[in-house]
Design a protein around this motif. Structure first.
Motif, PDB file in Angstrom:
ATOM      1  N   PRO A 157       0.727  -1.110  -0.089  1.00  0.00           N
ATOM      2  CA  PRO A 157       0.038  -0.044   0.135  1.00  0.00           C
ATOM      3  C   PRO A 157       0.780   1.105  -0.070  1.00  0.00           C
ATOM      4  O   PRO A 157       0.455   2.335  -0.530  1.00  0.00           O
ATOM      5  N   TRP A 158       2.123   1.088   0.447  1.00  0.00           N
ATOM      6  CA  TRP A 158       2.707   2.384   0.546  1.00  0.00           C
ATOM      7  C   TRP A 158       3.297   2.893  -0.869  1.00  0.00           C
ATOM      8  O   TRP A 158       3.755   3.802  -1.237  1.00  0.00           O
ATOM      9  N   GLU A 159       3.052   1.895  -2.171  1.00  0.00           N
ATOM     10  CA  GLU A 159       3.270   2.198  -3.359  1.00  0.00           C
ATOM     11  C   GLU A 159       1.886   2.541  -4.417  1.00  0.00           C
ATOM     12  O   GLU A 159       2.132   2.765  -5.595  1.00  0.00           O
ATOM     13  N   ARG A 160       0.837   2.758  -3.471  1.00  0.00           N
ATOM     14  CA  ARG A 160      -0.183   3.062  -4.370  1.00  0.00           C
ATOM     15  C   ARG A 160      -0.925   4.089  -3.643  1.00  0.00           C
ATOM     16  O   ARG A 160      -0.588   4.462  -2.520  1.00  0.00           O
ATOM     17  N   GLN A 161      -1.851   4.799  -4.526  1.00  0.00           N
ATOM     18  CA  GLN A 161      -2.791   5.849  -4.115  1.00  0.00           C
ATOM     19  C   GLN A 161      -3.938   5.960  -4.901  1.00  0.00           C
ATOM     20  O   GLN A 161      -4.024   5.345  -5.861  1.00  0.00           O
ATOM     21  N   ILE A 162      -4.870   6.600  -4.321  1.00  0.00           N
ATOM     22  CA  ILE A 162      -6.278   6.390  -4.952  1.00  0.00           C
ATOM     23  C   ILE A 162      -6.388   8.149  -5.391  1.00  0.00           C
ATOM     24  O   ILE A 162      -6.277   8.954  -4.101  1.00  0.00           O
ATOM     25  N   LEU A 163      -6.638   8.350  -6.525  1.00  0.00           N
ATOM     26  CA  LEU A 163      -6.710   9.729  -7.072  1.00  0.00           C
ATOM     27  C   LEU A 163      -8.203   9.827  -7.380  1.00  0.00           C
ATOM     28  O   LEU A 163      -8.713   9.231  -8.320  1.00  0.00           O
ATOM     29  N   VAL A 207      -0.415   1.177 -16.290  1.00  0.00           N
ATOM     30  CA  VAL A 207       0.759   0.505 -15.530  1.00  0.00           C
ATOM     31  C   VAL A 207       0.795  -0.742 -16.359  1.00  0.00           C
ATOM     32  O   VAL A 207       1.935  -1.350 -16.798  1.00  0.00           O
ATOM     33  N   ASN A 208      -0.248  -1.262 -16.877  1.00  0.00           N
ATOM     34  CA  ASN A 208      -0.336  -2.661 -17.578  1.00  0.00           C
ATOM     35  C   ASN A 208       0.009  -2.441 -18.977  1.00  0.00           C
ATOM     36  O   ASN A 208      -0.405  -3.639 -19.681  1.00  0.00           O
ATOM     37  N   GLY A 209       0.140  -1.403 -19.577  1.00  0.00           N
ATOM     38  CA  GLY A 209       0.120  -1.446 -20.969  1.00  0.00           C
ATOM     39  C   GLY A 209      -1.084  -1.112 -21.796  1.00  0.00           C
ATOM     40  O   GLY A 209      -0.957  -1.470 -23.002  1.00  0.00           O
ATOM     41  N   ASP A 210      -2.181  -1.203 -21.028  1.00  0.00           N
ATOM     42  CA  ASP A 210      -3.478  -1.042 -21.781  1.00  0.00           C
ATOM     43  C   ASP A 210      -3.754   0.134 -22.381  1.00  0.00           C
ATOM     44  O   ASP A 210      -4.193   1.080 -21.756  1.00  0.00           O
ATOM     45  N   GLU A 211      -3.546   0.115 -23.462  1.00  0.00           N
ATOM     46  CA  GLU A 211      -3.679   1.520 -24.480  1.00  0.00           C
ATOM     47  C   GLU A 211      -4.825   2.157 -24.370  1.00  0.00           C
ATOM     48  O   GLU A 211      -4.955   3.308 -24.688  1.00  0.00           O
ATOM     49  N   ASP A 212      -5.808   1.270 -24.536  1.00  0.00           N
ATOM     50  CA  ASP A 212      -7.395   1.621 -24.750  1.00  0.00           C
ATOM     51  C   ASP A 212      -8.105   2.067 -23.094  1.00  0.00           C
ATOM     52  O   ASP A 212      -9.322   2.201 -23.227  1.00  0.00           O
ATOM     53  N   MET A 213      -7.185   1.849 -22.013  1.00  0.00           N
ATOM     54  CA  MET A 213      -7.864   2.164 -20.788  1.00  0.00           C
ATOM     55  C   MET A 213      -8.689   3.474 -20.781  1.00  0.00           C
ATOM     56  O   MET A 213      -9.770   3.343 -20.071  1.00  0.00           O
ATOM     57  N   PHE A 214      -8.159   4.613 -21.316  1.00  0.00           N
ATOM     58  CA  PHE A 214      -8.773   5.889 -21.097  1.00  0.00           C
ATOM     59  C   PHE A 214      -9.899   6.072 -22.423  1.00  0.00           C
ATOM     60  O   PHE A 214     -10.085   7.442 -22.355  1.00  0.00           O
ATOM     61  N   ASP A 215      -9.880   5.341 -23.194  1.00  0.00           N
ATOM     62  CA  ASP A 215     -10.840   5.829 -24.322  1.00  0.00           C
ATOM     63  C   ASP A 215     -12.156   5.997 -24.215  1.00  0.00           C
ATOM     64  O   ASP A 215     -12.866   6.844 -24.876  1.00  0.00           O
ATOM     65  N   ALA A 257      -9.106   6.524  -9.581  1.00  0.00           N
ATOM     66  CA  ALA A 257      -8.086   5.795 -10.084  1.00  0.00           C
ATOM     67  C   ALA A 257      -7.121   5.345  -8.983  1.00  0.00           C
ATOM     68  O   ALA A 257      -6.654   6.167  -8.168  1.00  0.00           O
ATOM     69  N   VAL A 258      -6.818   3.894  -9.106  1.00  0.00           N
ATOM     70  CA  VAL A 258      -6.010   3.351  -8.236  1.00  0.00           C
ATOM     71  C   VAL A 258      -4.406   3.820  -9.021  1.00  0.00           C
ATOM     72  O   VAL A 258      -4.381   3.000 -10.221  1.00  0.00           O
ATOM     73  N   CYS A 259      -3.588   4.203  -8.445  1.00  0.00           N
ATOM     74  CA  CYS A 259      -2.261   4.641  -9.135  1.00  0.00           C
ATOM     75  C   CYS A 259      -1.089   4.380  -8.407  1.00  0.00           C
ATOM     76  O   CYS A 259      -1.126   3.947  -7.172  1.00  0.00           O
ATOM     77  N   GLY A 289       1.983  16.591 -12.882  1.00  0.00           N
ATOM     78  CA  GLY A 289       2.747  15.321 -12.071  1.00  0.00           C
ATOM     79  C   GLY A 289       2.745  14.317 -13.054  1.00  0.00           C
ATOM     80  O   GLY A 289       1.881  14.173 -14.102  1.00  0.00           O
ATOM     81  N   LYS A 290       3.120  13.053 -12.853  1.00  0.00           N
ATOM     82  CA  LYS A 290       2.931  11.807 -13.719  1.00  0.00           C
ATOM     83  C   LYS A 290       2.513  10.539 -12.863  1.00  0.00           C
ATOM     84  O   LYS A 290       3.495  10.636 -11.768  1.00  0.00           O
ATOM     85  N   THR A 291       1.740   9.853 -13.413  1.00  0.00           N
ATOM     86  CA  THR A 291       1.471   8.474 -12.286  1.00  0.00           C
ATOM     87  C   THR A 291       0.843   7.539 -13.173  1.00  0.00           C
ATOM     88  O   THR A 291       0.564   7.858 -14.451  1.00  0.00           O
ATOM     89  N   GLY A 292       1.168   6.085 -12.798  1.00  0.00           N
ATOM     90  CA  GLY A 292       0.744   4.813 -13.510  1.00  0.00           C
ATOM     91  C   GLY A 292      -0.585   4.669 -13.049  1.00  0.00           C
ATOM     92  O   GLY A 292      -0.798   4.830 -11.842  1.00  0.00           O
ATOM     93  N   VAL A 293      -1.620   3.983 -13.662  1.00  0.00           N
ATOM     94  CA  VAL A 293      -2.822   3.830 -13.144  1.00  0.00           C
ATOM     95  C   VAL A 293      -2.844   2.234 -13.463  1.00  0.00           C
ATOM     96  O   VAL A 293      -2.835   1.694 -14.589  1.00  0.00           O
ATOM     97  N   TYR A 294      -3.518   1.757 -12.409  1.00  0.00           N
ATOM     98  CA  TYR A 294      -3.839   0.308 -12.295  1.00  0.00           C
ATOM     99  C   TYR A 294      -5.028   0.040 -12.726  1.00  0.00           C
ATOM    100  O   TYR A 294      -5.679  -0.905 -13.702  1.00  0.00           O
ATOM    101  N   PHE A 295      -6.216   0.719 -12.325  1.00  0.00           N
ATOM    102  CA  PHE A 295      -7.591   0.642 -12.375  1.00  0.00           C
ATOM    103  C   PHE A 295      -8.215   1.961 -12.395  1.00  0.00           C
ATOM    104  O   PHE A 295      -7.834   2.907 -11.461  1.00  0.00           O
ATOM    105  N   CYS A 296      -9.075   2.322 -13.155  1.00  0.00           N
ATOM    106  CA  CYS A 296      -9.932   3.641 -13.020  1.00  0.00           C
ATOM    107  C   CYS A 296     -11.450   3.300 -13.346  1.00  0.00           C
ATOM    108  O   CYS A 296     -11.875   2.402 -14.203  1.00  0.00           O
ATOM    109  N   LEU A 297     -12.143   4.292 -12.574  1.00  0.00           N
ATOM    110  CA  LEU A 297     -13.582   3.988 -12.975  1.00  0.00           C
ATOM    111  C   LEU A 297     -14.263   5.481 -13.055  1.00  0.00           C
ATOM    112  O   LEU A 297     -14.006   6.144 -12.133  1.00  0.00           O
ATOM    113  N   ARG A 298     -15.090   5.638 -13.697  1.00  0.00           N
ATOM    114  CA  ARG A 298     -16.013   6.889 -13.903  1.00  0.00           C
ATOM    115  C   ARG A 298     -16.937   7.040 -12.858  1.00  0.00           C
ATOM    116  O   ARG A 298     -17.807   6.084 -12.921  1.00  0.00           O
TER     117      ARG A 298
END
Length: 122
Positions: free
Chosen positions: A28-34, A60-68, A78-80, A89-98
Motif C-alpha cells: 500500500p505504500w506504493e499505491r494511491q487513490i486519486l 501501468v499494464n500497457g492497456d492503451e485503450d484504458m482511457f478511451d 483511479a488506483v495509481c 505530475g505523472k503517475t501510472g494507473v492500475y484501475f480507474c472508474l468513471r
C-alpha cells in the motif's frame, strides 16, 4: 484447554501470514487513490485534474485503450502508483472508474490556462 490454545495460535499464525502476504502483494505504500476530472491533452495524452493539480496518467499494464471511454470533465477515481512531483505530475494507473459524467466546464479555468501556457492544450 490445549485444543483452544492450538486453535487460537493457528488463527494468529494464519492472520500473520495473510498480513505479510498483503504487504508483499498489495504494498500500500506504493499505491494511491486519486479522484479528479479527466482531460485529454491536445497531443492525446490523458490527464487527471485533481485538487493538487493536473497529473499525466498512463496505464501501468500497457492497456492503451484504458482511457478511451472517458470524455473531458468526467469525474474518475483511479488506483495509481505514487505521483512524480513534476508539473504536471505523472503517475501510472492500475484501475480507474468513471463516477460521474462531466464536461470541460468542470475543470478549473486557471488549470486550463496553465496547461495552455505550457503547450498541453491549444
Amino acid at each position: 484447554m490445549k485444543k483452544a490454545l492450538k486453535i487460537a495460535l493457528g488463527c494468529l499464525a494464519v492472520l500473520a501470514l495473510l498480513s505479510a502476504l498483503a504487504l508483499v502483494i498489495i504494498r500500500p505504500w506504493e499505491r494511491q487513490i486519486l479522484t479528479g476530472r479527466f482531460l485529454r491533452a491536445s497531443n492525446g495524452t490523458p490527464m487527471l485534474v485533481c485538487e493538487s493539480g493536473p497529473t499525466v496518467i498512463n496505464s501501468v499494464n500497457g492497456d492503451e485503450d484504458m482511457f478511451d471511454n472517458y470524455s473531458n470533465g468526467d469525474k474518475i477515481t483511479a488506483v495509481c502508483t505514487l505521483t512524480l512531483t513534476t508539473y504536471p505530475g505523472k503517475t501510472g494507473v492500475y484501475f480507474c472508474l468513471r463516477t460521474e459524467k462531466g464536461d470541460l466546464s468542470d475543470i478549473p479555468e486557471n488549470t486550463l490556462n496553465e496547461l495552455k501556457e505550457l503547450g498541453w492544450l491549444e
